[in-house]
Structure formats: C-alpha cells, structure tokens
Scaffold this active site. Structure first.
Site, mmCIF file in Angstrom:
data_model
loop_
_atom_site.group_PDB
_atom_site.id
_atom_site.type_symbol
_atom_site.label_atom_id
_atom_site.label_comp_id
_atom_site.label_asym_id
_atom_site.label_seq_id
_atom_site.Cartn_x
_atom_site.Cartn_y
_atom_site.Cartn_z
ATOM 1 N N ARG A 112 9.141 56.847 84.721
ATOM 2 C CA ARG A 112 10.211 56.273 85.557
ATOM 3 C C ARG A 112 9.907 54.830 85.964
ATOM 4 O O ARG A 112 8.755 54.455 86.149
ATOM 5 C CB ARG A 112 10.439 57.169 86.782
ATOM 6 C CG ARG A 112 10.884 58.558 86.358
ATOM 7 C CD ARG A 112 11.142 59.461 87.515
ATOM 8 N NE ARG A 112 12.267 59.010 88.325
ATOM 9 C CZ ARG A 112 12.623 59.591 89.469
ATOM 10 N NH1 ARG A 112 11.924 60.632 89.917
ATOM 11 N NH2 ARG A 112 13.650 59.143 90.151
ATOM 12 N N SER A 157 19.849 51.809 95.715
ATOM 13 C CA SER A 157 18.716 52.735 95.779
ATOM 14 C C SER A 157 18.145 52.820 97.184
ATOM 15 O O SER A 157 17.631 51.837 97.725
ATOM 16 C CB SER A 157 17.614 52.295 94.799
ATOM 17 O OG SER A 157 16.427 53.007 95.078
ATOM 18 N N ASP A 310 22.354 62.866 93.334
ATOM 19 C CA ASP A 310 21.538 63.956 92.786
ATOM 20 C C ASP A 310 22.372 65.174 92.406
ATOM 21 O O ASP A 310 21.840 66.145 91.855
ATOM 22 C CB ASP A 310 20.474 64.385 93.811
ATOM 23 C CG ASP A 310 19.410 63.316 94.004
ATOM 24 O OD1 ASP A 310 19.216 62.487 93.093
ATOM 25 O OD2 ASP A 310 18.764 63.306 95.067
ATOM 26 N N ARG A 341 19.407 62.341 83.092
ATOM 27 C CA ARG A 341 20.272 63.480 83.432
ATOM 28 C C ARG A 341 21.610 63.458 82.696
ATOM 29 O O ARG A 341 22.259 64.512 82.579
ATOM 30 C CB ARG A 341 20.497 63.536 84.954
ATOM 31 C CG ARG A 341 19.245 64.010 85.668
ATOM 32 C CD ARG A 341 19.392 64.076 87.168
ATOM 33 N NE ARG A 341 18.204 64.716 87.734
ATOM 34 C CZ ARG A 341 17.863 64.671 89.012
ATOM 35 N NH1 ARG A 341 18.628 64.008 89.884
ATOM 36 N NH2 ARG A 341 16.785 65.282 89.437
ATOM 37 N N ARG A 394 16.505 69.719 89.000
ATOM 38 C CA ARG A 394 17.963 69.865 89.147
ATOM 39 C C ARG A 394 18.643 70.260 87.834
ATOM 40 O O ARG A 394 19.708 70.871 87.839
ATOM 41 C CB ARG A 394 18.564 68.595 89.743
ATOM 42 C CG ARG A 394 18.003 68.312 91.134
ATOM 43 C CD ARG A 394 18.832 67.370 91.962
ATOM 44 N NE ARG A 394 18.015 66.754 93.000
ATOM 45 C CZ ARG A 394 17.657 67.356 94.140
ATOM 46 N NH1 ARG A 394 18.069 68.568 94.420
ATOM 47 N NH2 ARG A 394 16.898 66.729 95.011
HETATM 48 C C1 S3P Z 1 16.044 59.526 97.591
HETATM 49 C C2 S3P Z 1 16.901 58.615 97.055
HETATM 50 C C3 S3P Z 1 17.615 58.800 95.785
HETATM 51 C C4 S3P Z 1 17.572 60.239 95.306
HETATM 52 C C5 S3P Z 1 16.223 60.862 95.471
HETATM 53 C C6 S3P Z 1 15.771 60.812 96.913
HETATM 54 C C7 S3P Z 1 15.381 59.232 98.876
HETATM 55 O O1 S3P Z 1 17.023 57.986 94.801
HETATM 56 O O2 S3P Z 1 17.964 60.321 93.949
HETATM 57 O O3 S3P Z 1 16.260 62.212 95.046
HETATM 58 O O4 S3P Z 1 14.836 60.146 99.509
HETATM 59 O O5 S3P Z 1 15.400 58.065 99.274
HETATM 60 P P1 S3P Z 1 17.460 56.431 94.635
HETATM 61 O O6 S3P Z 1 17.408 55.829 95.961
HETATM 62 O O7 S3P Z 1 16.457 55.848 93.683
HETATM 63 O O8 S3P Z 1 18.837 56.494 94.044
#
Ligand code: S3P
Length: 437
Positions: A112, A157, A310, A341, A394
């Site tokens: 990632r 994000s 998600d 995904r 998931r």
């Molecule tokens: C999260 C933010 C999301 C989400 C992840 C948890 C968090 O990711 O997909 O499962 O706890 O801040 P991104 O912020 O990279 O989209």
C-alpha cells in the site's frame, strides 16, 4: 435471518483512543474497544513506545500515557500487521518525536502507498527510508521540534489528515490541514475531547480548515466506543438480501462522515428503521431494524463516497441482487485499500454469476432482480464458486454475505483476515441463522 445482534466497537475510534490515551498524562479508560488484530497492533506499538496499555477482566481498557512529546524509542520494529490506519497515524505520531522507528506489515500492507503521508511529514522535518514505491518496510526518523505546516489534502483521506494532526500535537505553533472533501472526523472530535486546542472552519464551498495548536497537553478521558457502522454494514445487507429477514443491529455509530451506506441503501428501497437514537461517546448512535427488501439500482452520487469508502464491497453485493442498474464512480481510492477492491470484487462477483463492468474509478452492476447469485445456470457446472479474499477482511465478509443470499453457497478461500476488524463476524451471522460449512 432473524434476531438482535451487537457489532464490535468502531475501528477508527478504537485506534485513536489508544493513541491519544498514550499521549495524555494519567489514566484513560476505554469501553467497547474493538479487540481486532488491527487495533491490537496499535496497542502493541503504544506499549513499545512507553505507554502502559492493559485490559481488565470486564473488558475495559486502561491506558497510562506518557504525555505529548514523551514517546520512547521502540526497541524493535513496529509490526503493523494488516493495518493501514495504525501505520499512517503512528507515522504521524513518531514524526515529531525525537525517535526512530521501523514499520513493517503483512503482504497486503506492504503493497500500500505510504507516499501520501511521507510527503507532508517530510515537510514537517521527518526523514524516511522507505522501500521502493514509498512502501513498507520503512524507517522514520522524527524531528523535535518539528516544523508546523499548512497542508491541502491532495486525496480525500482521513488517515493523511490524522497523521498530520497527530504530528502537529508535538509541534510548536499551528498545524493546519485544508480538506476540500470532508472525510471522517473522529480525530478532530477526539482531539477536542482530550482538551487540544483545535478549530474547524467550514468555508462556503464546504472546504474544511482544521487548525491545531501544538505542544498540547492532553487530559485523560473516559471513552465509550460506539459500534462500527462499517461492521454493521454486513448483517444489515445480509438482512436486506435474505428473504424473510428481520434483524436489529444495536448500537451502530452514525457519524455523518461514516454513515453514507445506510442512506444509499434506503435510496435503493431498503427498509431500515433507526430506533433509539442517542449519543454515545460524543457520536450519534442508533439501533438499526432491517427487514428483507426489494432493492433497485441507482446512480451513487460521487460526493457520498468518502462517507462510505469502506462499504463499497458490500454495496456491490447488494447492487448485484437489485433490480436494474447501479452506477458507481469516484472510487479510485478503493484500488489502494487492503486489496484493489474494485478489481477483486469485480472478479469475484463475475465468478458468482453477477453482471459487472469494471471502470478505472468504479463499477456498473446490472442486478439480478432478487435472484440469488451463484445459481447453477449462472456458473455452469461449478456449483459452489470459490472466491479469493486477497488478505482483505471486507472482501471476505462481502462474499460471505453474498453466500448467504446465494443458491448453493459461495466458498471463500480464507476467512482469517476477518479477525482484523470483526472477530465475531461468523458467530453473529450464525446467531441470526446463517449456516457455515
Ligand atoms: C480510516 C480512514 C479510511 C478508511 C480506513 C480507516 C481511519 O482510509 O478506509 O479503513 O481510521 O482514518 P482513508 O482515510 O485512507 O480513506
């Protein structure tokens, strides 16, 4: 499927409670903590950097923090397992402490992208040695005092936003994050709860400007973690798809930056009732009563994507059994989650007989109008199709739900990843009447 179930605590909130508890001076108590592998990885890392983190016999977690600026050099590499949230948020914490930490993870996490946090944290003064492509394993040397920055998020994000804010906690002056598209705001809510000086200004076009004063002193808190809406999504969609179902999922967090899926399902015709609305730990919560429904396809507006980022794998499953066409765009972030995904779901659903068209940034699905997936006619001789979960919890749970609503079942190659976020998944579905072979 019939009955009343409670899903485990919210993953995002659980991670943050451990991190902020570890930075407060005194004892933070957390109830309803998600005891999944991802959160345990965060707990281990906080211990490795000097905090005391213990679970008592009643399931409450007690965290004795070291104070902002007090994190210690970890003696060994921090093993983040499968958890992107642990990795990115902890990179933020380490970035403004005078310590060096090495982050490692499993095969999924090591694929990632980490450049999205390396870039702003480098501007704050942290130094990185990362694997090719800005991936794990990587080594991070923090800088203290770090340099406060103003940073406009190039990707929607919450992890990047939170990494910068957490780095800002031990940075002199004001650290500012500009968020053109709102993402989950648990960090902002919890930082305020712990007494940080944090303001959020919402501009006319919806852009959010989050300002945090650094060198903060955090006060320990008593935190009650609401149930995770991202976990509730699975029994909710199972109930919608399996004829005759009537299921109540209790204590589901409905923070508007998280609850997009339930609104979209209702727009598709889902019978979801919100009962007993209340506040838990500063977050809106309700019990969801869900009955089997005839769903119809829709065009999902791209602006809801961050509030259900998600939940697309399980929405794809719902769309595959709806009447008509569901069109989804703006999902490019799905390609860099625990797996790609879009590709993995498109492949698996097609294998189960669904009609899907993959796009670079989304998917179009022509639903079966209620007909179960994986019927013999759709898959030829192979009566029970096998799908690959690709180390993605998931994906595994989405196909398990598809299997519940299928003709002859769906085989999932590996359910182990479910333990990262929803360790009670199979037992909860069994309580509602699911059979597992
Ligand atoms: C999260 C933010 C999301 C989400 C992840 C948890 C968090 O990711 O997909 O499962 O706890 O801040 P991104 O912020 O990279 O989209």
């Amino acid at each position: 499927m019939r009955g009343h179930v409670t899903v485990p605590g919210d993953k995002s909130i659980s991670h943050r409670s451990l991190m902020l508890g570890a930075l407060a001076v005194g004892e933070t108590v957390v109830e309803g903590m998600l005891e999944g592998e991802d959160v345990i990885a965060t707990a281990q890392a906080m211990r490795a950097m000097g905090a005391t983190v213990e679970r008592d016999g009643d399931g409450r977690w007690h965290i004795h923090g070291v104070g902002v600026g007090g994190l210690l050099q970890p003696a060994t590499a921090l093993d983040m397992g499968n958890s992107g949230t642990s990795t990115r948020l902890l990179m933020g914490l380490v970035a403004s402490h005078p310590i060096t930490a090495t982050f490692i993870g499993d095969a999924s996490l090591s694929r990632r992208p980490m450049g999205r946090v390396i870039e702003p944290l480098s501007r704050m003064g942290a130094a990185f040695t990362a694997s090719p492509g800005d991936r794990l394993p990587l080594m991070l040397r923090g800088l203290c005092p770090a340099v406060p920055i103003e940073y406009r998020l190039p990707v929607a994000s919450a992890q990047v936003k939170s990494a910068i804010l957490l780095a800002g906690l031990n940075t002199p002056g004001i650290t500012r994050v500009i968020e053109p598209v709102p993402t989950r705001d648990h960090s902002e809510r919890m930082l305020r709860g712990f007494g940080a000086d944090l303001t959020v200004e919402v501009q006319a076009d919806g852009t959010r400007v989050i300002s945090l004063r650094g060198e903060a002193e955090l006060r320990p808190q008593h935190i009650v973690v609401p149930g995770d809406p991202s976990s509730a999504a699975f029994p909710v969609v199972a109930a919608l798809l399996v004829p005759g179902s009537d299921v109540t999922v209790a204590n589901v967090g409905l923070n508007p930056t998280r609850a997009g899926l339930f609104g979209i399902l209702r727009a598709m015709g889902a019978d979801i009732e919100y009962l007993n609305r209340r506040e838990v730990g500063g977050e809106p919560v309700a019990d969801l009563r869900v009955r089997h429904s005839t769903l119809h396809g829709i065009e999902v507006p791209p602006d809801v994507v961050p509030s259900m980022v998600d939940e697309f794998p399980i929405l794809f499953v719902a769309a595959a059994m709806a009447r008509g066409r569901t069109v989804m765009h703006g999902l490019e972030e799905l390609r860099v989650k625990e797996s790609d995904r879009i590709a993995v779901m498109a492949r698996g659903l097609a294998h189960c007989g669904a009609r899907v068209t993959e796009h670079e940034d989304g998917m179009t699905i022509d639903g079966s109008d209620g007909a179960p997936l994986a019927g013999p006619s759709s898959i030829g001789d192979e009566r029970v199709p096998t799908v690959a979960a690709e180390l993605d919890h998931r994906i595994a749970m989405s196909f398990a739900v598809a299997g519940l609503a299928s003709q002859g079942g769906i085989r999932i190659d590996d359910m182990a990843p479910v333990a990262t976020s929803f360790p009670t998944f199979t037992s909860i579905l069994a309580d509602l009447g699911a059979a597992q072979a």
